[in-house]
Design a protein around this motif. Structure first.
Motif, PDB file in Angstrom:
ATOM      1  N   TYR A 138      38.921 -35.260  -2.879  1.00  0.00           N
ATOM      2  CA  TYR A 138      39.853 -34.545  -2.010  1.00  0.00           C
ATOM      3  C   TYR A 138      40.983 -35.496  -1.606  1.00  0.00           C
ATOM      4  CZ  TYR A 138      37.469 -36.904   1.917  1.00  0.00           C
ATOM      5  OH  TYR A 138      36.936 -37.843   2.771  1.00  0.00           O
ATOM      6  N   PRO A 139      42.171 -34.976  -1.394  1.00  0.00           N
ATOM      7  CA  PRO A 139      43.271 -35.830  -0.943  1.00  0.00           C
ATOM      8  C   PRO A 139      43.121 -36.160   0.530  1.00  0.00           C
ATOM      9  CG  PRO A 139      44.001 -33.561  -1.070  1.00  0.00           C
ATOM     10  CD  PRO A 139      42.594 -33.588  -1.608  1.00  0.00           C
ATOM     11  N   PHE A 140      43.470 -37.374   0.896  1.00  0.00           N
ATOM     12  CA  PHE A 140      43.419 -37.764   2.310  1.00  0.00           C
ATOM     13  C   PHE A 140      44.734 -37.331   2.950  1.00  0.00           C
ATOM     14  CE2 PHE A 140      43.330 -40.729   5.934  1.00  0.00           C
ATOM     15  CZ  PHE A 140      42.046 -40.496   6.385  1.00  0.00           C
ATOM     16  N   ARG A 141      44.820 -36.032   3.198  1.00  0.00           N
ATOM     17  CA  ARG A 141      46.009 -35.427   3.782  1.00  0.00           C
ATOM     18  C   ARG A 141      45.624 -34.679   5.060  1.00  0.00           C
ATOM     19  NH1 ARG A 141      50.825 -37.451   1.902  1.00  0.00           N
ATOM     20  NH2 ARG A 141      50.931 -37.412  -0.376  1.00  0.00           N
ATOM     21  N   ASP A 142      46.609 -34.491   5.930  1.00  0.00           N
ATOM     22  CA  ASP A 142      46.336 -33.842   7.202  1.00  0.00           C
ATOM     23  C   ASP A 142      45.751 -32.444   7.034  1.00  0.00           C
ATOM     24  OD1 ASP A 142      46.425 -35.177   9.572  1.00  0.00           O
ATOM     25  OD2 ASP A 142      48.404 -34.502  10.170  1.00  0.00           O
ATOM     26  N   TRP A 143      46.161 -31.727   5.995  1.00  0.00           N
ATOM     27  CA  TRP A 143      45.660 -30.372   5.823  1.00  0.00           C
ATOM     28  C   TRP A 143      44.193 -30.335   5.402  1.00  0.00           C
ATOM     29  CZ3 TRP A 143      44.640 -29.641   0.575  1.00  0.00           C
ATOM     30  CH2 TRP A 143      45.384 -30.413  -0.341  1.00  0.00           C
ATOM     31  N   VAL A 144      43.627 -31.510   5.093  1.00  0.00           N
ATOM     32  CA  VAL A 144      42.190 -31.619   4.832  1.00  0.00           C
ATOM     33  C   VAL A 144      41.469 -32.291   6.008  1.00  0.00           C
ATOM     34  CG1 VAL A 144      40.410 -32.563   3.300  1.00  0.00           C
ATOM     35  CG2 VAL A 144      42.584 -31.774   2.346  1.00  0.00           C
ATOM     36  N   VAL A 145      42.025 -33.379   6.527  1.00  0.00           N
ATOM     37  CA  VAL A 145      41.278 -34.241   7.457  1.00  0.00           C
ATOM     38  C   VAL A 145      41.726 -34.158   8.905  1.00  0.00           C
ATOM     39  CG1 VAL A 145      40.785 -35.869   5.600  1.00  0.00           C
ATOM     40  CG2 VAL A 145      42.768 -36.263   7.072  1.00  0.00           C
ATOM     41  N   ASN A 146      42.771 -33.392   9.208  1.00  0.00           N
ATOM     42  CA  ASN A 146      43.287 -33.361  10.573  1.00  0.00           C
ATOM     43  C   ASN A 146      42.220 -33.073  11.633  1.00  0.00           C
ATOM     44  OD1 ASN A 146      45.549 -33.169  12.638  1.00  0.00           O
ATOM     45  ND2 ASN A 146      44.723 -31.105  12.748  1.00  0.00           N
ATOM     46  N   PRO A 147      41.398 -32.022  11.493  1.00  0.00           N
ATOM     47  CA  PRO A 147      40.388 -31.766  12.538  1.00  0.00           C
ATOM     48  C   PRO A 147      39.403 -32.916  12.694  1.00  0.00           C
ATOM     49  CG  PRO A 147      40.597 -29.884  11.067  1.00  0.00           C
ATOM     50  CD  PRO A 147      41.340 -31.018  10.424  1.00  0.00           C
ATOM     51  N   TRP A 148      39.089 -33.596  11.617  1.00  0.00           N
ATOM     52  CA  TRP A 148      38.150 -34.704  11.662  1.00  0.00           C
ATOM     53  C   TRP A 148      38.739 -35.912  12.382  1.00  0.00           C
ATOM     54  CZ3 TRP A 148      33.159 -34.665   9.442  1.00  0.00           C
ATOM     55  CH2 TRP A 148      32.826 -33.465   8.813  1.00  0.00           C
ATOM     56  N   LEU A 149      40.001 -36.217  12.110  1.00  0.00           N
ATOM     57  CA  LEU A 149      40.650 -37.334  12.799  1.00  0.00           C
ATOM     58  C   LEU A 149      40.806 -37.042  14.285  1.00  0.00           C
ATOM     59  CD1 LEU A 149      41.756 -40.022  11.482  1.00  0.00           C
ATOM     60  CD2 LEU A 149      41.131 -38.229   9.859  1.00  0.00           C
ATOM     61  N   GLU A 150      41.106 -35.803  14.630  1.00  0.00           N
ATOM     62  CA  GLU A 150      41.211 -35.431  16.043  1.00  0.00           C
ATOM     63  C   GLU A 150      39.858 -35.552  16.736  1.00  0.00           C
ATOM     64  OE1 GLU A 150      42.954 -31.566  16.281  1.00  0.00           O
ATOM     65  OE2 GLU A 150      44.996 -32.312  15.954  1.00  0.00           O
ATOM     66  N   TRP A 151      38.809 -35.141  16.052  1.00  0.00           N
ATOM     67  CA  TRP A 151      37.463 -35.263  16.622  1.00  0.00           C
ATOM     68  C   TRP A 151      37.067 -36.723  16.802  1.00  0.00           C
ATOM     69  CZ3 TRP A 151      33.206 -36.880  13.316  1.00  0.00           C
ATOM     70  CH2 TRP A 151      31.992 -36.971  14.001  1.00  0.00           C
ATOM     71  N   LEU A 152      37.312 -37.535  15.800  1.00  0.00           N
ATOM     72  CA  LEU A 152      36.983 -38.959  15.906  1.00  0.00           C
ATOM     73  C   LEU A 152      37.703 -39.602  17.087  1.00  0.00           C
ATOM     74  CD1 LEU A 152      37.170 -39.946  12.129  1.00  0.00           C
ATOM     75  CD2 LEU A 152      35.118 -40.005  13.538  1.00  0.00           C
TER      76      LEU A 152
END
Length: 251
Positions: free
Chosen positions: A115-129
């Motif tokens: 998967y690409p490390f892009r906001d449209w994939v990982v944004n909720p995870w980074l916000e949770w972290l």
């Protein structure tokens, strides 16, 4: 050539920030058990280690994380790190397990998990972290540098450890560390001449973590190098354990 101290032991407490525990899917390794890992830690003078399951990276994150927790139970010197895949894992379920088991950091492998490390994939995870004050471990060979930079810049409160930095990554890793203060660097593979001193000068000792990359690499050589790099006792203690303790809230 300088003399090598064959009886070397670290002069400060040591908390290893990068240890794999368990069988690898594609090769046999010298040590893949709790007993063998603890023995290696004693020999190297390492008191604690942050451990993740190779099975969780290569095959099944949920199963691998659970096996890791069962494997290290009742062993306080081994601290669990969970693996996640934002593209396929359910964030709510994963977050509940992390909170239930007291896990303080996670590891991602975007390239391996496709998967690409892009906001449209990982944004909720980074916000949770960031909201939970958890830290993300990112091996350098698992992510596109431009994608990593852009996402990290968009999430300045997210704490990220750039792991397994090799001399071949210096051309982009050093500018990245310079530009974004939410990054730390784990130095298991950072073995260039004067590398530790250069890092301290560039970003400060407080953003550097000792790691061994055991069992793919032995535990002691980078630890020995740190003790021969002209660091102050305070900087040495921070790199070897204090910085990781702070990141994990274990001070």
């Amino acid at each position: 050539m300088g003399q090598v101290d064959l009886n070397f032991k670290p002069s400060v407490p040591v908390f290893d920030a990068n240890v794999a525990l368990g069988r690898h899917h594609n090769r046999r390794v010298r040590v893949d058990t709790v007993e063998g890992t603890l023995e290696a830690m004693v020999q190297a003078g390492i008191g604690r280690a942050l451990v993740y399951a190779p099975h969780a990276v290569a095959f099944d994150g949920q199963e691998g994380n659970q096996v890791l927790l069962e494997t290290i139970q009742n062993e306080p010197s081994l601290v669990p790190q969970y693996v996640c895949s934002p593209a396929t894992d359910d964030l709510d379920s994963f977050a509940a397990l992390v909170m239930e088991h007291g896990v303080r950091c996670v590891r991602m492998a975007p390239n391996l998990h496709k998967y690409p490390f892009r906001d449209w994939v990982v944004n909720p995870w980074l916000e949770w972290l960031a909201a939970e004050n958890l830290t993300l471990w990112m091996p350098v060979d698992q992510v596109d540098p431009a994608e990593l930079h852009d996402v990290a810049r968009a999430h300045p409160k997210a704490k990220i450890v750039l792991s397994e930095v090799h001399y071949s990554h210096v051309t982009w890793a050093m500018p990245l560390l310079h530009s974004l203060p939410n990054f730390r660097v784990e130095i298991s593979r950072f073995v260039i001449a004067g590398g530790v001193s250069r890092l301290v000068e560039a970003i400060g000792a407080e953003r550097i973590l000792f790691g061994s990359r055991f069992p793919d690499s032995p535990m002691a050589p980078q630890l020995y190098n740190l003790h021969r790099s002209g660091l102050s006792e305070a900087s040495l203690a921070a790199i070897c354990s204090g910085n990781l303790e702070r990141l994990l809230g274990m001070e």
